[in-house]
Design a protein around this motif. Structure first.
Motif, PDB file in Angstrom:
ATOM      1  N   ALA A  76      -8.701  20.707 -13.832  1.00  0.00           N
ATOM      2  CA  ALA A  76      -8.110  20.564 -15.162  1.00  0.00           C
ATOM      3  C   ALA A  76      -6.612  20.795 -15.135  1.00  0.00           C
ATOM      4  CB  ALA A  76      -8.781  21.533 -16.136  1.00  0.00           C
ATOM      5  N   ALA A  77      -6.160  21.725 -14.286  1.00  0.00           N
ATOM      6  CA  ALA A  77      -4.723  21.978 -14.177  1.00  0.00           C
ATOM      7  C   ALA A  77      -3.983  20.774 -13.616  1.00  0.00           C
ATOM      8  CB  ALA A  77      -4.480  23.203 -13.295  1.00  0.00           C
ATOM      9  N   GLY A  78      -4.723  19.873 -12.952  1.00  0.00           N
ATOM     10  CA  GLY A  78      -4.099  18.640 -12.497  1.00  0.00           C
ATOM     11  C   GLY A  78      -3.570  17.801 -13.645  1.00  0.00           C
ATOM     12  N   HIS A  79      -4.215  17.890 -14.803  1.00  0.00           N
ATOM     13  CA  HIS A  79      -3.733  17.183 -16.002  1.00  0.00           C
ATOM     14  C   HIS A  79      -2.334  17.667 -16.360  1.00  0.00           C
ATOM     15  CE1 HIS A  79      -3.315  16.232 -20.281  1.00  0.00           C
ATOM     16  NE2 HIS A  79      -4.244  15.277 -20.118  1.00  0.00           N
ATOM     17  N   TYR A 101      -9.592  21.174  -4.662  1.00  0.00           N
ATOM     18  CA  TYR A 101      -9.907  22.367  -5.430  1.00  0.00           C
ATOM     19  C   TYR A 101     -10.571  23.451  -4.570  1.00  0.00           C
ATOM     20  CZ  TYR A 101     -14.270  19.693  -5.277  1.00  0.00           C
ATOM     21  OH  TYR A 101     -15.351  18.972  -4.845  1.00  0.00           O
ATOM     22  N   ARG A 102     -10.713  24.636  -5.132  1.00  0.00           N
ATOM     23  CA  ARG A 102     -11.431  25.713  -4.456  1.00  0.00           C
ATOM     24  C   ARG A 102     -12.825  25.240  -4.034  1.00  0.00           C
ATOM     25  NH1 ARG A 102      -9.832  30.456  -8.730  1.00  0.00           N
ATOM     26  NH2 ARG A 102      -8.949  28.633  -9.815  1.00  0.00           N
ATOM     27  N   GLY A 103     -13.122  25.409  -2.737  1.00  0.00           N
ATOM     28  CA  GLY A 103     -14.344  24.865  -2.182  1.00  0.00           C
ATOM     29  C   GLY A 103     -14.093  23.741  -1.196  1.00  0.00           C
ATOM     30  N   PHE A 116       0.843  -1.186   0.000  1.00  0.00           N
ATOM     31  CA  PHE A 116       0.000   0.000   0.000  1.00  0.00           C
ATOM     32  C   PHE A 116       0.885   1.244   0.000  1.00  0.00           C
ATOM     33  CE2 PHE A 116      -2.847  -3.091   2.243  1.00  0.00           C
ATOM     34  CZ  PHE A 116      -3.747  -3.223   1.202  1.00  0.00           C
ATOM     35  N   VAL A 117       0.579   2.170  -0.893  1.00  0.00           N
ATOM     36  CA  VAL A 117       1.431   3.335  -1.104  1.00  0.00           C
ATOM     37  C   VAL A 117       0.846   4.545  -0.399  1.00  0.00           C
ATOM     38  CG1 VAL A 117       2.502   4.827  -2.834  1.00  0.00           C
ATOM     39  CG2 VAL A 117       2.122   2.397  -3.334  1.00  0.00           C
ATOM     40  N   SER A 118       1.687   5.275   0.322  1.00  0.00           N
ATOM     41  CA  SER A 118       1.277   6.507   0.985  1.00  0.00           C
ATOM     42  C   SER A 118       1.379   7.678   0.018  1.00  0.00           C
ATOM     43  CB  SER A 118       2.167   6.748   2.210  1.00  0.00           C
ATOM     44  OG  SER A 118       1.731   7.881   2.930  1.00  0.00           O
ATOM     45  N   GLY A 119       0.481   8.633   0.153  1.00  0.00           N
ATOM     46  CA  GLY A 119       0.508   9.809  -0.694  1.00  0.00           C
ATOM     47  C   GLY A 119       1.364  10.918  -0.117  1.00  0.00           C
ATOM     48  N   SER A 120       1.621  11.929  -0.935  1.00  0.00           N
ATOM     49  CA  SER A 120       2.416  13.088  -0.527  1.00  0.00           C
ATOM     50  C   SER A 120       1.643  14.363  -0.847  1.00  0.00           C
ATOM     51  CB  SER A 120       3.753  13.122  -1.272  1.00  0.00           C
ATOM     52  OG  SER A 120       4.499  11.944  -1.042  1.00  0.00           O
ATOM     53  N   PRO A 121       1.727  15.375   0.023  1.00  0.00           N
ATOM     54  CA  PRO A 121       1.063  16.651  -0.287  1.00  0.00           C
ATOM     55  C   PRO A 121       1.784  17.378  -1.410  1.00  0.00           C
ATOM     56  CG  PRO A 121       2.336  16.836   1.738  1.00  0.00           C
ATOM     57  CD  PRO A 121       2.391  15.398   1.335  1.00  0.00           C
ATOM     58  N   VAL A 122       1.015  17.960  -2.323  1.00  0.00           N
ATOM     59  CA  VAL A 122       1.578  18.736  -3.431  1.00  0.00           C
ATOM     60  C   VAL A 122       0.765  20.011  -3.606  1.00  0.00           C
ATOM     61  CG1 VAL A 122       2.514  16.733  -4.648  1.00  0.00           C
ATOM     62  CG2 VAL A 122       0.170  17.482  -5.126  1.00  0.00           C
ATOM     63  N   TRP A 123       1.356  20.967  -4.292  1.00  0.00           N
ATOM     64  CA  TRP A 123       0.677  22.201  -4.678  1.00  0.00           C
ATOM     65  C   TRP A 123       1.014  22.490  -6.137  1.00  0.00           C
ATOM     66  CZ3 TRP A 123      -2.182  25.329  -1.191  1.00  0.00           C
ATOM     67  CH2 TRP A 123      -2.148  24.899   0.150  1.00  0.00           C
ATOM     68  N   TYR A 124       0.047  23.018  -6.869  1.00  0.00           N
ATOM     69  CA  TYR A 124       0.310  23.384  -8.260  1.00  0.00           C
ATOM     70  C   TYR A 124      -0.569  24.576  -8.626  1.00  0.00           C
ATOM     71  CZ  TYR A 124      -3.943  20.614  -9.155  1.00  0.00           C
ATOM     72  OH  TYR A 124      -5.222  20.110  -9.144  1.00  0.00           O
ATOM     73  N   THR A 125      -0.221  25.255  -9.711  1.00  0.00           N
ATOM     74  CA  THR A 125      -0.914  26.475 -10.118  1.00  0.00           C
ATOM     75  C   THR A 125      -2.139  26.142 -10.960  1.00  0.00           C
ATOM     76  OG1 THR A 125       1.182  27.672 -10.132  1.00  0.00           O
ATOM     77  CG2 THR A 125      -0.666  28.681 -11.307  1.00  0.00           C
ATOM     78  N   SER A 126      -3.266  26.758 -10.602  1.00  0.00           N
ATOM     79  CA  SER A 126      -4.488  26.561 -11.377  1.00  0.00           C
ATOM     80  C   SER A 126      -4.360  27.212 -12.747  1.00  0.00           C
ATOM     81  CB  SER A 126      -5.690  27.150 -10.638  1.00  0.00           C
ATOM     82  OG  SER A 126      -6.890  26.912 -11.354  1.00  0.00           O
ATOM     83  N   TRP A 127      -5.247  26.825 -13.646  1.00  0.00           N
ATOM     84  CA  TRP A 127      -5.161  27.342 -15.018  1.00  0.00           C
ATOM     85  C   TRP A 127      -5.525  28.812 -15.129  1.00  0.00           C
ATOM     86  CZ3 TRP A 127      -7.018  23.397 -19.271  1.00  0.00           C
ATOM     87  CH2 TRP A 127      -5.962  22.516 -19.531  1.00  0.00           C
TER      88      TRP A 127
END
Length: 603
Positions: free
Chosen positions: A439-442, A412-414, A346-357
């Motif tokens: 969508a920016a996740g793509h 996402y926002r919300g 079982f794989v643990s996740g990591s926190p990430v941040w990225y810029t929205s479109w």
């Protein structure tokens, strides 16, 4: 051929997390808890510290929110009618096993699942559907055919939980919605019916209450700041003091120590929820988090020596734990992970941040990477929308990662868990910036080496809406989509009488008015842009869903097929919004995984 991994994961037992998932007997010698084992959520009772769990009764619908009577003779809990969220309340006699429905002949009465027993054990406080919303109500803790003995107090368009009795049995306190996503605590004198409000505005919100043992104070989550703090309201003076606050993380779900000298509460930090304790005498704070993942439903043992909580880990289903306050020693009270899954990776996740479109927001999320990536990926979008994905147990996530897909969960926002500004950032703008965040996740996944033509999207409820919004607004991005218990139309969601009135009120307060804002709501409703769909779609719903009724699933699938698009769908009979029956739950998850693997070239 062996059982597919996703079928094993979907069928794995798990302890409940929401509302009141467990209860200790008054003497602390046994625990009752919600457990997904053997086909659906059922109540089990276990002698502590290491007895064998025993199922309560032989009911076939979801059961929830156990509570012992003050003398320990009875156990009360709620039972959902086939997922319709029309709950009945049952009383189980511990010694004899006698089981009685206290709300027979109430097919249209829909109380919330967490009624509260009065301190003397004679009355139940509930929140029940009434008029266009909910009413705070009281009934005898005895059979009440047709609900005729219900005594109604105040009415509200929206509420989060059932009322809670004060220790002296004279007052009730309940969290209610006031406007948008603002909440207040209402305190009701059951003798005079006089009311007092705590919070309820953008400037000061309050909720998730707990009575102090002496009945003179209420602990709550809320405040004037961006991040909810733990406050204490003094009923005599009307003053508020802050037991714990941090300007960077959200705190919630406080509970009192039996002597009233301390509080336990939860904090959200980068996609995980920790367990904390504050001594009210000197303000000292101690963290009692057991491990990575999400802690839920903290509570003190009757002697105040330990904390009980539910922990959902990335490598194990939610289970009950006991943490000693003096030493920090941890005892696992339930063990839900099946033997044949103990060797699984079982794989643990990591926190990430990225810029929205739209370049107006940095989007938080959870990234889960396989040991051997195959180039494909899936964006899993949470529902709510006031919720968030965490680094915890998630069968779909682990099945995809085991198949070589990279998984991204955008908050996402919300989403909650990141402060009030982020939680409210999609109000009146739903279907807009929040969809750009997803969508920016793509693009984020492509930068991480994923094949842009092999990225899927899926989600449930509001995440199902997001899936449909993504494949209609940005059809060129997605290889495939799976929308679970979705809605498609902002207009329809406010006029469909099959949807509960309180949920339609929430839509009016947060998405917009269907007359004044009709053009906007029409434009951002995916059902009006089905001509843009290119990706193969799978739509899944529950026939009795009171939140997202499945009527439009058939309409959407029919129209997409007419246009020559691939669109499969399943509507599960006798299921509501959750799809909780074992056969259907396994089928839901298996179809989701297999459909995405097929259309991302990963099968």
């Amino acid at each position: 051929m062996g059982t597919p991994l996703i079928a094993q994961l979907a069928a794995a037992p798990a302890v409940g997390e929401e509302y009141r998932p467990y209860a200790l007997s008054p003497d602390g010698s046994r625990v009752a808890f919600e457990w997904y084992k053997g086909g659906d959520w059922q109540i089990h009772v276990m002698d502590l510290p290491d007895g064998e769990p025993r199922r309560v009764g032989d009911l076939r619908d979801r059961c929830a929110c156990p509570q012992f009577s003050p003398d320990g003779r009875y156990l009360y809990f709620s039972r959902d009618d086939r997922g319709s969220e029309c709950f009945d309340v049952y009383r189980w006699e511990v010694a004899t096993g006698a089981l009685v429905n206290l709300l027979p002949e109430t097919p249209d009465l829909a109380p919330l699942p967490d009624p509260d027993l009065s301190p003397d054990g004679t009355q139940l406080a509930l929140t029940v559907t009434h008029g266009d919303g909910y009413a705070v109500a009281v009934m005898p803790a005895a059979p009440n055919p047709r609900g005729e003995a219900l005594r109604l107090f105040t009415e509200h368009p929206y509420t989060e939980s059932s009322p809670r009795w004060s220790p002296d049995g004279r007052r009730l306190a309940c969290t209610i919605g006031t406007r948008g996503q603002d909440t207040a605590i209402i305190v009701i004198d059951t003798g005079t019916e006089e009311t007092t409000f705590v919070g309820g505005s953008d400037e000061f919100f309050a909720g998730q209450l707990a009575w102090s043992p002496d009945g003179g104070r209420l602990a709550f989550s809320g405040g004037p700041g961006d991040h909810p703090a733990i406050g204490v309201y003094d009923l005599a003076s009307g003053s508020v003091t802050w037991a714990w606050e941090d300007h960077h993380v959200d705190a919630h779900h406080p509970v009192w120590a039996p002597d009233g000298a301390a509080l336990a509460f939860l904090v959200d930090v980068e996609g995980e929820t920790g367990l904390c304790h504050v001594d009210l005498r000197d303000g000292s704070v101690t963290e009692y988090s057991i491990g990575p993942g999400n802690h839920y439903a903290p509570g003190f043992t009757p002697d105040g020596a330990a904390l009980i909580c539910v922990l959902s880990r990335p490598d194990a289903p939610p289970d009950l734990y006991r943490v000693e306050l003096d030493s920090g020693d941890v005892t696992m009270l339930t063990d839900s992970l099946p033997t044949r899954l103990r060797e699984a990776r079982f794989v643990s996740g990591s926190p990430v941040w990225y810029t929205s479109w739209d370049h107006l927001a940095e989007v938080p999320g959870i990234l889960v990477e396989p040991d051997e990536p195959n180039g494909a990926a899936v964006v899993i979008v949470h529902g709510g929308p006031t919720w968030h994905h965490s680094n915890e147990w998630d069968p779909l996530r682990q099945a995809f990662v085991a198949a070589g897909l990279t998984v991204l969960h955008p908050n996402y926002r919300g989403s909650d868990g990141y402060g009030r500004r982020w939680q409210l950032a999609n109000r009146w703008l739903m279907g807009q910036g929040e969809v750009l965040d997803v969508a920016a996740g793509h693009e984020f996944l492509v930068r991480h080496g994923c094949d842009p033509s092999r990225i899927a999207i899926t989600g449930r409820s509001w995440g199902g809406f997001h899936t449909m919004a993504a494949v209609t607004q940005f059809p060129e991005l997605w290889a495939v989509g799976v929308a679970g218990v979705p809605f498609f139309d902002f207009i329809d969601s406010q006029v469909d009488t099959a949807i509960r009135d309180d949920l339609r009120w929430w839509d009016l307060q947060n998405t917009g008015d269907i007359e004044k804002d009709r053009a906007k709501l029409t434009y951002y409703s995916p059902i009006n842009h089905l001509d843009r769909v290119e990706a193969p779609l799978l739509l899944l719903g529950g026939a009795l869903d009171p939140r997202c009724p499945p009527r439009q699933i058939v309409e959407v699938a029919t129209e997409l097929r007419r246009r020559g698009r691939i669109c499969d769908y399943v509507v599960y009979p006798d299921e509501g919004h959750e799809i909780s029956g074992l056969k259907h739950r396994v089928d839901y998850d298996r179809r989701t995984v297999e459909f995405i693997l097929e259309h991302t070239g990963s099968a």
